[in-house]
Enzyme design. Structure first.
Site, PDB file in Angstrom:
ATOM      1  CE  LYS A 154      -1.616   2.929   2.746  1.00  0.00           C
ATOM      2  NZ  LYS A 154      -1.685   4.125   1.887  1.00  0.00           N
ATOM      3  N   GLY A 207       6.726   4.961   8.552  1.00  0.00           N
ATOM      4  CA  GLY A 207       5.953   6.199   8.638  1.00  0.00           C
ATOM      5  C   GLY A 207       6.143   6.846   9.986  1.00  0.00           C
ATOM      6  CB  SER A 208       4.100   9.311  11.778  1.00  0.00           C
ATOM      7  OG  SER A 208       2.860   8.646  11.760  1.00  0.00           O
ATOM      8  CB  THR A 209       6.743   7.638  16.237  1.00  0.00           C
ATOM      9  OG1 THR A 209       8.082   7.551  15.727  1.00  0.00           O
ATOM     10  CG2 THR A 209       6.684   6.931  17.581  1.00  0.00           C
ATOM     11  CB  VAL A 211       0.553   6.025  11.800  1.00  0.00           C
ATOM     12  CG1 VAL A 211      -0.098   4.874  11.046  1.00  0.00           C
ATOM     13  CG2 VAL A 211      -0.235   7.303  11.574  1.00  0.00           C
ATOM     14  N   GLY A 212       2.621   4.302  13.662  1.00  0.00           N
ATOM     15  CA  GLY A 212       3.318   3.035  13.940  1.00  0.00           C
ATOM     16  C   GLY A 212       2.869   2.415  15.251  1.00  0.00           C
ATOM     17  CD  GLU A 229      13.113   0.335   9.660  1.00  0.00           C
ATOM     18  OE1 GLU A 229      13.578   1.203  10.428  1.00  0.00           O
ATOM     19  OE2 GLU A 229      13.643  -0.776   9.491  1.00  0.00           O
ATOM     20  CB  CYS A 263      13.069   8.390   8.932  1.00  0.00           C
ATOM     21  SG  CYS A 263      13.572   7.184   7.731  1.00  0.00           S
ATOM     22  CD  GLU A 356      10.645  12.353  11.828  1.00  0.00           C
ATOM     23  OE1 GLU A 356       9.529  11.883  12.087  1.00  0.00           O
ATOM     24  OE2 GLU A 356      11.549  11.699  11.277  1.00  0.00           O
TER      25      GLU A 356
HETATM   26  P1  NDP Z   1       1.834   8.327   8.242  1.00  0.00           P
HETATM   27  O1  NDP Z   1       2.520   7.588   9.299  1.00  0.00           O
HETATM   28  O2  NDP Z   1       0.427   8.788   8.473  1.00  0.00           O
HETATM   29  O3  NDP Z   1       1.760   7.464   6.874  1.00  0.00           O
HETATM   30  C1  NDP Z   1       2.618   6.420   6.512  1.00  0.00           C
HETATM   31  C2  NDP Z   1       1.833   5.330   5.792  1.00  0.00           C
HETATM   32  O4  NDP Z   1       0.881   4.744   6.694  1.00  0.00           O
HETATM   33  C3  NDP Z   1       1.007   5.821   4.611  1.00  0.00           C
HETATM   34  O5  NDP Z   1       0.965   4.838   3.610  1.00  0.00           O
HETATM   35  C4  NDP Z   1      -0.369   6.002   5.227  1.00  0.00           C
HETATM   36  O6  NDP Z   1      -1.416   6.004   4.315  1.00  0.00           O
HETATM   37  C5  NDP Z   1      -0.424   4.797   6.147  1.00  0.00           C
HETATM   38  N1  NDP Z   1      -1.413   4.888   7.223  1.00  0.00           N
HETATM   39  C6  NDP Z   1      -1.901   6.011   7.826  1.00  0.00           C
HETATM   40  N2  NDP Z   1      -2.809   5.673   8.770  1.00  0.00           N
HETATM   41  C7  NDP Z   1      -2.906   4.320   8.773  1.00  0.00           C
HETATM   42  C8  NDP Z   1      -3.670   3.377   9.521  1.00  0.00           C
HETATM   43  N3  NDP Z   1      -4.527   3.749  10.457  1.00  0.00           N
HETATM   44  N4  NDP Z   1      -3.501   2.071   9.264  1.00  0.00           N
HETATM   45  C9  NDP Z   1      -2.635   1.655   8.326  1.00  0.00           C
HETATM   46  N5  NDP Z   1      -1.900   2.500   7.568  1.00  0.00           N
HETATM   47  C10 NDP Z   1      -2.014   3.818   7.798  1.00  0.00           C
HETATM   48  O7  NDP Z   1       2.746   9.535   7.832  1.00  0.00           O
HETATM   49  P2  NDP Z   1       2.269  10.935   7.232  1.00  0.00           P
HETATM   50  O8  NDP Z   1       2.243  10.811   5.785  1.00  0.00           O
HETATM   51  O9  NDP Z   1       1.009  11.434   7.866  1.00  0.00           O
HETATM   52  O10 NDP Z   1       3.460  11.866   7.728  1.00  0.00           O
HETATM   53  C11 NDP Z   1       3.361  12.495   9.010  1.00  0.00           C
HETATM   54  C12 NDP Z   1       4.720  12.567   9.667  1.00  0.00           C
HETATM   55  O11 NDP Z   1       5.229  11.254   9.832  1.00  0.00           O
HETATM   56  C13 NDP Z   1       5.788  13.265   8.858  1.00  0.00           C
HETATM   57  O12 NDP Z   1       5.720  14.639   9.006  1.00  0.00           O
HETATM   58  C14 NDP Z   1       7.026  12.661   9.461  1.00  0.00           C
HETATM   59  O13 NDP Z   1       7.354  13.316  10.655  1.00  0.00           O
HETATM   60  C15 NDP Z   1       6.617  11.246   9.740  1.00  0.00           C
HETATM   61  N6  NDP Z   1       7.010  10.302   8.664  1.00  0.00           N
HETATM   62  C16 NDP Z   1       8.098   9.520   8.855  1.00  0.00           C
HETATM   63  C17 NDP Z   1       8.507   8.681   7.847  1.00  0.00           C
HETATM   64  C18 NDP Z   1       9.701   7.817   7.982  1.00  0.00           C
HETATM   65  O14 NDP Z   1      10.324   7.500   6.985  1.00  0.00           O
HETATM   66  N7  NDP Z   1      10.032   7.385   9.165  1.00  0.00           N
HETATM   67  C19 NDP Z   1       7.824   8.609   6.563  1.00  0.00           C
HETATM   68  C20 NDP Z   1       6.658   9.438   6.476  1.00  0.00           C
HETATM   69  C21 NDP Z   1       6.291  10.242   7.495  1.00  0.00           C
HETATM   70  P3  NDP Z   1      -1.968   7.419   3.749  1.00  0.00           P
HETATM   71  O15 NDP Z   1      -0.951   7.908   2.821  1.00  0.00           O
HETATM   72  O16 NDP Z   1      -3.226   7.095   3.077  1.00  0.00           O
HETATM   73  O17 NDP Z   1      -2.172   8.313   4.950  1.00  0.00           O
END
Ligand code: NDP
Length: 453
Positions: A154, A207-209, A211-212, A229, A263, A356
């Protein structure tokens, strides 16, 4: 089915629209992946390896096309985007050697023969963020497929285009139906369904901590395997005996690459006080020299931020009256631009220093000595990356061992090399990706005892 319009972050113009699958569509994809899994794991190791090599070759012959998609859909500078597409090829190629090397153990026991097998976990859900759509897809997809799993990826809602194309290339290269599927769509719909569906046996999330943490809690309900991650707030430690010219010349790229949406960004520069003035003198022209502009132009080093909302978020870290030491440039007009920005001196509770930012904003803080540098570097819930600049090899090793972080580099800013493990300490994540052991994270160890008496 609803649609999402992908915008070009450099122009704010629509690139294309992408259909958004529903939860029911996701269930259907999971059923296809589940059905394909038994067939995929039964493919002879050499044949699975050959298919992955054909997949790598298909990516190789479309590097420019994939790069152009990433330029248009994510605003990545074209040179970087070409590297990223080539990286997908390399990661596939590297793990194409794994199917023939999933070697178990023969363990001496009384009364029989004991052997272990690495069995695939089953269907893997791979949830990818928008900052590095291609590399992060490859890090999960390649070792998971090599170990005999089927994968549903996804991509982030904002940046689905390259993942969709890579899914098509997998099919063109002959991967059987259902083995690798790409489901662009909302995290709250497709991502959530992957987490909740019992037939998905492992989630790989970047992704974000925030949502993680939710994903880990969701996986806990089914004891589902999970690799995370997450965020970072990494330090770039410049000690007094460092090669200051090199440290200052490279520091902008350690935090402004990908417009800071990384990140691993070294967003806190910690400089030994005795060399702070000299470092800043050298750092200023380096920051002002970062080529910010049209991502499609060959010399561009930094493009725009991903979206208007994200630019607003990044800007909140540089409010009116913020201690801006100096800034680089950014184009005027349309596009989600934000100039490289250096904040100094910052107070210890400034959010730009503690959180961050995920944008091109860096803080510079003086430290008295090695011990204070280590203490400040570790004073964060994160622990993903970091750099250490010194000409004393013993000190380099001492500091590297003391910093609580998964990926450190000395006199360089390297973080991600597909040959070596990548992942975070503390709230930067759980588990490791890449490196020679990555396929093991997509297998269960099975122990079989055969009686000989
Ligand atoms: P998110 O953590 O929201 O998104 C990362 C992924 O998770 C996307 O594919 C997103 O889908 C998906 N997702 C979101 N909510 C859910 C859920 N409930 N269940 C399953 N999957 C989900 O990151 P954001 O894009 O909102 O970025 C916000 C902040 O996160 C950034 O400003 C940064 O600080 C951090 N970040 C860190 C990253 C890293 O590499 N460690 C990468 C990206 C962000 P969708 O796109 O549809 O929301």
């Amino acid at each position: 089915m609803s649609e999402f319009t992908v915008l070009n972050p450099a122009t704010e113009q629509p690139v294309t629209t992408v259909a958004q699958p529903t939860a029911a569509d996701t269930d259907a994809a999971i059923a296809r992946a589940d059905a394909a899994q038994a067939r995929w794991r039964a493919v002879a190791p050499g044949e699975r390896a050959a298919m992955l090599r054909r997949f790598a070759a298909a990516v190789d012959s479309h590097v420019d096309e994939l790069a152009d998609l990433e330029v248009a859909g994510s605003g990545h500078p074209v040179g970087q985007a070409r590297w990223e597409a080539g990286h997908v090829r390399d990661v596939l190629q590297y793990y194409s050697a794994a199917p023939e090397r999933l070697i178990g153990q023969q363990i001496p026991v009384p009364g029989g023969l004991n052997v272990t097998f690495h069995e695939p976990v089953g269907v893997v859900g791979l949830i990818v963020p928008w900052n590095f759509p291609m590399p992060i897809l490859a890090w999960g997809m390649a070792p998971a497929l090599a170990a005999g799993n089927t994968v549903i990826a996804k991509p982030a809602e904002l940046t689905p285009l390259t993942a969709i194309r890579i899914g098509e290339l997998a099919a063109e290269a002959g991967l059987p139906d259902g083995v690798f599927q790409v489901m662009p769509g909302k995290g709250s719909v497709v991502g959530q369904r992957l987490v909740d569906h019992p037939a998905v046996r492992k989630i790989v999330f970047t992704g974000s901590t925030e949502v993680g943490r939710e994903i880990m809690a969701g996986c806990a309900r089914q004891i589902k395997r999970v690799t995370l991650e997450l965020g970072g707030k990494s330090a770039n430690i410049v000690l007094a005996d460092a090669d200051l010219e090199r440290a200052a010349a490279t520091a902008p790229y350690a935090v402004f690459d990908n417009a800071g949406q990384d990140c691993c960004a070294r967003s806190r520069i910690l400089v030994q006080r005795s060399v702070l003035d000299r470092f800043m003198e050298l750092f200023e022209p380096a920051v002002k020299g970062v080529a910010v502009g049209d991502p499609a132009a060959p010399g561009t080093e930094m493009g725009p931020l991903i979206s208007a909302a994200h630019r607003q978020h990044v800007a909140s870290y540089v409010p009116e009256g913020a201690p801006v030491a100096f800034r680089g440039s950014a184009p005027a007009g349309p596009g989600f631009w934000f100039p490289p920005t250096v904040l100094a001196p910052v107070s210890a509770d400034d959010p730009a220093y503690t959180e961050e930012v995920f944008g091109p904003v860096v803080t510079v803080t003086p430290v008295e000595d090695e011990a204070e540098a280590i203490a400040i570097a570790n004073d964060t819930p994160y622990g993903l990356s970091g750099s250490i600049w010194t000409s004393d090899v013993g000190r380099a090793i001492r500091v590297a061992r003391a910093v609580e972080s998964g990926n450190l580099s000395v006199n360089s800013h390297s973080s991600v090399r597909y040959w070596t493990p990548f992942g975070g300490f503390k709230q930067s994540g759980l588990g490791r990706e890449l490196g020679p052991d990555a396929p093991d994270a997509f297998t269960e160890t099975k122990n079989v005892f055969i009686a000989t008496d």
